[in-house]
Design a protein around this motif. Structure first.
Motif, PDB file in Angstrom:
ATOM      1  N   GLY A  54       2.846  46.172  23.465  1.00  0.00           N
ATOM      2  CA  GLY A  54       2.900  45.539  22.152  1.00  0.00           C
ATOM      3  C   GLY A  54       3.389  46.541  21.131  1.00  0.00           C
ATOM      4  O   GLY A  54       2.928  47.687  21.118  1.00  0.00           O
ATOM      5  N   GLY A  78       4.037  46.789  17.037  1.00  0.00           N
ATOM      6  CA  GLY A  78       3.981  46.153  15.729  1.00  0.00           C
ATOM      7  C   GLY A  78       4.772  46.950  14.707  1.00  0.00           C
ATOM      8  O   GLY A  78       5.052  48.107  14.926  1.00  0.00           O
ATOM      9  N   ASN A 108      -0.839  41.718  21.662  1.00  0.00           N
ATOM     10  CA  ASN A 108      -1.460  43.012  21.380  1.00  0.00           C
ATOM     11  C   ASN A 108      -2.010  43.035  19.951  1.00  0.00           C
ATOM     12  O   ASN A 108      -1.350  42.581  19.012  1.00  0.00           O
ATOM     13  CB  ASN A 108      -0.393  44.113  21.547  1.00  0.00           C
ATOM     14  CG  ASN A 108      -0.867  45.482  21.086  1.00  0.00           C
ATOM     15  OD1 ASN A 108      -0.940  45.766  19.902  1.00  0.00           O
ATOM     16  ND2 ASN A 108      -1.192  46.333  22.027  1.00  0.00           N
ATOM     17  N   GLU A 116      -3.406  55.411  27.790  1.00  0.00           N
ATOM     18  CA  GLU A 116      -2.290  55.874  26.971  1.00  0.00           C
ATOM     19  C   GLU A 116      -2.424  57.368  26.661  1.00  0.00           C
ATOM     20  O   GLU A 116      -3.455  57.804  26.166  1.00  0.00           O
ATOM     21  CB  GLU A 116      -2.276  55.069  25.668  1.00  0.00           C
ATOM     22  CG  GLU A 116      -0.893  54.826  25.152  1.00  0.00           C
ATOM     23  CD  GLU A 116      -0.923  54.086  23.828  1.00  0.00           C
ATOM     24  OE1 GLU A 116      -0.240  53.068  23.716  1.00  0.00           O
ATOM     25  OE2 GLU A 116      -1.642  54.533  22.911  1.00  0.00           O
ATOM     26  N   GLY A 127       4.544  56.081  21.844  1.00  0.00           N
ATOM     27  CA  GLY A 127       4.898  55.664  20.497  1.00  0.00           C
ATOM     28  C   GLY A 127       3.724  54.982  19.808  1.00  0.00           C
ATOM     29  O   GLY A 127       2.744  54.622  20.445  1.00  0.00           O
ATOM     30  N   GLY A 153       5.327  57.964  27.997  1.00  0.00           N
ATOM     31  CA  GLY A 153       6.292  58.737  28.778  1.00  0.00           C
ATOM     32  C   GLY A 153       6.504  58.204  30.184  1.00  0.00           C
ATOM     33  O   GLY A 153       6.989  58.934  31.047  1.00  0.00           O
ATOM     34  N   GLN A 195       2.732  50.872  31.347  1.00  0.00           N
ATOM     35  CA  GLN A 195       3.060  50.166  30.097  1.00  0.00           C
ATOM     36  C   GLN A 195       4.104  51.015  29.377  1.00  0.00           C
ATOM     37  O   GLN A 195       3.925  52.225  29.209  1.00  0.00           O
ATOM     38  CB  GLN A 195       1.832  49.970  29.216  1.00  0.00           C
ATOM     39  CG  GLN A 195       2.218  49.405  27.838  1.00  0.00           C
ATOM     40  CD  GLN A 195       1.055  48.888  27.022  1.00  0.00           C
ATOM     41  OE1 GLN A 195       0.485  47.855  27.357  1.00  0.00           O
ATOM     42  NE2 GLN A 195       0.700  49.587  25.953  1.00  0.00           N
ATOM     43  N   GLY A 200       6.762  51.326  25.981  1.00  0.00           N
ATOM     44  CA  GLY A 200       7.084  50.832  24.646  1.00  0.00           C
ATOM     45  C   GLY A 200       8.461  51.287  24.182  1.00  0.00           C
ATOM     46  O   GLY A 200       9.383  50.487  24.005  1.00  0.00           O
ATOM     47  N   THR A 201       8.612  52.609  24.026  1.00  0.00           N
ATOM     48  CA  THR A 201       9.813  53.163  23.397  1.00  0.00           C
ATOM     49  C   THR A 201      11.106  52.630  24.011  1.00  0.00           C
ATOM     50  O   THR A 201      12.027  52.234  23.287  1.00  0.00           O
ATOM     51  CB  THR A 201       9.753  54.707  23.459  1.00  0.00           C
ATOM     52  OG1 THR A 201       8.563  55.116  22.761  1.00  0.00           O
ATOM     53  CG2 THR A 201      10.961  55.346  22.797  1.00  0.00           C
ATOM     54  N   THR A 238       8.317  54.272  14.141  1.00  0.00           N
ATOM     55  CA  THR A 238       7.500  54.956  15.142  1.00  0.00           C
ATOM     56  C   THR A 238       8.146  54.821  16.522  1.00  0.00           C
ATOM     57  O   THR A 238       8.644  53.741  16.873  1.00  0.00           O
ATOM     58  CB  THR A 238       6.044  54.440  15.153  1.00  0.00           C
ATOM     59  OG1 THR A 238       5.329  55.178  16.158  1.00  0.00           O
ATOM     60  CG2 THR A 238       5.947  52.952  15.442  1.00  0.00           C
TER      61      THR A 238
END
Ligand SMILES: Cc1cc2nc3c(=O)[nH]c(=O)nc-3n(C[C@H](O)[C@H](O)[C@H](O)COP(=O)(O)O)c2cc1C
Length: 494
Positions: free
Chosen positions: A11, A13, A128, A239, A244, A287, A306, A308-309, A442
């Motif tokens: 997720g 935001g 999320n 995490e 991020g 990472g 998981q 994100g970036t 971010t």
């Protein structure tokens, strides 16, 4: 036997992991996750922009309580969109006891985001939330459940009471959530309550209980969640501090390196062997956005990763295209720089910031912005001297914060993430006297390597490119050769 996704698209935001991105990832058989943060405000801005493509309207038309949907459309839709440079209407800020119209907007906007992410396929979609942003929790979760959300994922705090909320709504009961109030007096009423019966236009719809994944960064927190949560915890996202968004602060006294970033040590390392003994699935994050790291995670006993970036820079993500282009160009050129800012976020958690000209990562841009607090998602509830609950944000005008009992030293370096994150996705507020809210992006340390997803000669990449690349070392060669949509489907989970 249950099957889990190998890849969770984390997720992001506000609105970076929007319905388009989550839909694309879930269609590929992995878990797409929409961000639930500030969806109500984002929804108002999409309607103020004239709802290009009619997607919000399509979601509203599917909403089970049509009168509520109609009220929101009538209040916020601007045919043809507001004139460029005109101010966005702002939805009222959240408080412990929200106005009915605020609750309705939150229920509806969360419903629509999940509904759209689920369109065109049968795979689960997640949502999320940040535990710290507590006031919209009940109405947001109810809205997402009305749309049949498959997973709720929550970090940035200790989400002990969320599983019980999911159970209550699935049982068609009212749900309660105790708001964290600084300096609350013994016996002070800090409960929030949402009774679905107060909002339904007819019999209450039957809802499935989504799976709940807690996002944590230590073994202790994982164990605490399993022991003390108000209901079933279905798994963990673990995490690390390269991820991020917000990071967990280092354990012990905060130490900064020469650049001014928090220093993480041995005590911050997660013991994966110990984690395995808990007997619940877990995904590793921070990472892990490449094929080798996914393979390593699976070898360590994780259900997957998981990421994100890597997804933040896909064509489908909500991030503004000029910001994507500039940061992708930095990644290609090897000049990207990410700073873990210990002060920027009013939550007090370290916050990862891409260093980019023209955004509030530059001291000059930050200082030029006049402090305004008009969205208020990160406001901290506190016990006011008159016995009521007050609300303050350390990024609001300093005098206001101090007048509400906040410490002046807590305002130093704080940035208005609410306005910046909406600017990041193309919905910047314009101020009366002309200036436009600056962005503040971010990203995780993986910004340095996202160029790997660009095919030769290409300047953009898609969610399918990321999924295919990540799975390239873990699925059998025959499966890998199949079209992406048939790779690793999540089986229906009952
Ligand atoms: C742009 C961006 C926004 C994020 N926002 C959130 C958020 O709102 N809530 C959350 O739990 N995690 C958030 N994260 C963290 C991601 O969900 C994910 O766990 C993380 O990015 C994984 O590490 P990676 O960045 O190295 O792939 C965000 C990450 C990024 C890059």
């Amino acid at each position: 036997m249950m099957q889990f996704p190998k890849i969770i698209q984390g997720g992001m935001g506000v609105g970076v992991s929007n319905w388009r991105l989550a839909q694309a990832v879930s269609k590929l058989g992995q878990l797409g996750v929409v961000s639930g943060t500030a969806l109500d405000q984002l929804f108002v801005r999409r309607l103020a922009d004239g709802d290009p493509g009619g997607h919000m309207k399509r979601g509203l038309d599917a909403f089970p309580f049509p009168e509520m949907a109609r009220r929101i459309w009538q209040e916020y839709f601007v045919p043809g969109g507001k004139p460029a440079g005109a101010l966005y209407t702002i939805a009222p800020m959240h408080q412990r006891r929200d106005l009915r119209k605020v609750i309705e907007l939150c229920i509806v906007s969360n419903f629509v985001e999940v509904f759209l992410a689920k369109e065109g396929h049968k795979n689960p979609v997640g949502i999320n939330f940040l535990e710290k942003v507590q006031m919209p929790h009940l109405s947001s979760i109810y809205g997402a459940m009305l749309a049949g959300v498959g997973y709720v994922l929550m970090g940035a705090g200790i989400p002990l009471h969320i599983p019980g909320v999911l159970d209550a709504f699935a049982a068609q009961h009212a749900a309660e959530y105790k708001l964290a109030v600084s300096g609350a007096l013994p016996g002070q009423d800090t409960q929030m309550l949402l009774d679905p019966a107060d909002y339904a236009e007819g019999p209450l719809p039957l809802l499935h209980r989504p799976r709940f994944l807690a996002i944590v960064s230590s073994n202790t927190l994982a164990t605490t969640m399993l022991r003390r949560a108000s209901g079933r915890v279905d798994g963990f996202v673990i995490e690390t501090p390269t991820a991020g968004g917000h990071n967990a602060p280092p354990r012990g006294k905060l130490q900064l390196n020469e650049a001014g970033e928090p220093v993480y040590g041995q005590r911050d390392k997660v013991n994966i062997a110990e984690l395995r003994t808990l007997g619940v699935p877990f995904w590793l994050a921070g990472g892990y956005g490449n094929a080798q790291k996914l393979r390593e995670a699976l070898e360590e006993g994780a259900a997957g990763v998981q990421v994100g970036t890597a997804f933040a820079f896909t064509q489908e993500s909500g991030l503004r295209s000029d910001l994507k282009e500039a940061l992708l160009a930095q990644s290609v050129a090897g000049t990207a720089s990410v700073f873990t800012d210990p002060l920027a976020s009013p939550t007090g958690f370290p916050f990862k910031v891409a260093q980019l000209a023209g955004t509030s990562s530059e001291q000059g841009v930050y200082e030029q912005r006049k402090r305004v607090c008009d969205l208020g998602y990160l406001r901290e509830p506190y016990a006011a001297p008159d016995g009521n609950i007050g609300y303050r944000c350390s990024a609001e005008p300093v005098a206001n914060y101090v007048a509400k009992g906040g410490k002046v030293e807590d305002t130093v370096g704080r940035k208005c993430l609410c306005n910046a994150l909406l600017a990041n996705i193309g919905h910047a507020q314009t101020r009366k006297d002309g200036p436009v809210e600056p962005a503040l992006v971010t990203v995780g340390d993986d910004l340095h390597t996202v160029a790997q997803f660009l095919a030769p000669g290409r300047e953009t990449y898609s969610a399918a490119d990321v999924v295919k690349s990540l799975l390239s070392l873990t699925v059998s060669s025959s499966a890998a050769a199949e079209p992406a949509s048939t790779i690793e489907p999540i089986l229906a989970i009952a």
